[in-house]
Design a protein around this motif. Sequence first.
Motif, PDB file in Angstrom:
ATOM      1  N   LYS A 178      -1.560  -1.608 -10.361  1.00 17.49           N
ATOM      2  CA  LYS A 178      -2.342  -1.755 -11.587  1.00 17.49           C
ATOM      3  C   LYS A 178      -3.826  -1.671 -11.282  1.00 17.49           C
ATOM      4  N   VAL A 179      -4.577  -1.024 -12.164  1.00 16.95           N
ATOM      5  CA  VAL A 179      -6.043  -1.051 -12.073  1.00 16.95           C
ATOM      6  C   VAL A 179      -6.554  -1.898 -13.230  1.00 16.95           C
ATOM      7  N   LEU A 180      -7.446  -2.807 -12.904  1.00 15.87           N
ATOM      8  CA  LEU A 180      -7.907  -3.798 -13.883  1.00 15.87           C
ATOM      9  C   LEU A 180      -9.436  -3.883 -13.857  1.00 15.87           C
ATOM     10  N   PRO A 181     -10.037  -4.417 -14.933  1.00 14.71           N
ATOM     11  CA  PRO A 181     -11.477  -4.661 -14.879  1.00 14.71           C
ATOM     12  C   PRO A 181     -11.801  -5.575 -13.685  1.00 14.71           C
ATOM     13  N   VAL A 182     -12.964  -5.326 -13.088  1.00 12.95           N
ATOM     14  CA  VAL A 182     -13.342  -6.024 -11.851  1.00 12.95           C
ATOM     15  C   VAL A 182     -13.131  -7.543 -11.937  1.00 12.95           C
ATOM     16  N   ASP A 183     -13.558  -8.119 -13.049  1.00 16.66           N
ATOM     17  CA  ASP A 183     -13.501  -9.586 -13.147  1.00 16.66           C
ATOM     18  C   ASP A 183     -12.125 -10.110 -13.547  1.00 16.66           C
ATOM     19  N   LYS A 184     -11.149  -9.216 -13.701  1.00 23.72           N
ATOM     20  CA  LYS A 184      -9.804  -9.656 -14.103  1.00 23.72           C
ATOM     21  C   LYS A 184      -8.787  -9.568 -12.954  1.00 23.72           C
TER      22      LYS A 184
END
Length: 257
Positions: A178-184
């Motif tokens: 999975k690729v997620l927003p940096v802060d997530k």
Amino acid sequence: KDYQDILTESHGKVGLITLNRPKALNALSSHLFHEVNNALEKFDDDTNISAIVITGNERAFAAGADIKEMMEKSFAEVYKTSFLGHWGKINDIRKPIIAAVNGFALGGGCELAMSCDIIYAGEKAVFGQPEIKLGVIPGAGGTQRLVRAVGKSKAMEIILSGRNFSAQEAERWGLVSKVLPVDKVLDEAIRLGQEIAGLSQPSIQAAKESINRAFELSLREGCHFERKLFYSLFALKDKKEGMEAFVKKREPKWTDE
Ligand code: HXC
């Protein structure tokens, strides 16, 4: 226990290891790696922990093995001391390990992430095996694990050129789940760890063991191994509980027995 180069904490049943040499972009010195191994083994033996997350910081998961440490070493020295021998310990950990990757995951950093069971990556994460540019090759499984994850042509292209690749490429190729927003990234990795921790742990352990056999065995032998493990889980109270709960339309209460 206090560590110098890592931080450890627990989030419920999830043990978190944070690589913490920010000034060196978390370069994986032998000292740091011994601490990681020690923390992994402690979490593996801790009955209050069911899953492990390894992370770095927003700039770097880890920029590789410590080049400054390796620079002066001779063949005789690395050979006689089995310099990277301790990098194999992570493969003996029974509990699931999730890598939460932001920033650079290069060389040994990419190999550490690939030694984990699941990789979650931040949108700006950068992966690569740049060892070729240092006059060497990956030494902690990079040539073996990358090819199994992404196939021959891409593994050859990446390792022979030493070019970096993005989180988005890694996800497309199946290296990253999975690729997620940096802060997530870290929150989601911990959340996944907690979800796994909420299930029956003997089956989780058996599933991990069986999936890992896929890398070692022929299809026939692998399916045979899986079938035997499947049968063996019928000895558990949790198997009875899980199936009964389904039939009675209620939530299962796992005892891990
Ligand atoms: C030791 C490292 C390091 C490393 C970075 N640093 N990577 N030190 N080993 N692998 C140090 C730098 O020397 C510098 O220290 C500080 O971290 C900040 O790095 P900079 O280069 O100044 O940052 P930046 O310009 O932003 O560049 C980031 C970077 C670059 C692109 C990631 O640091 C880089 O290319 N690093 C090396 C990547 C690499 O080749 N990895 C593979 C290593 S070999 P100072 O003291 O100057 O502030 C390997 C073999 C695996 O992993 C074998 C099995 C384990």
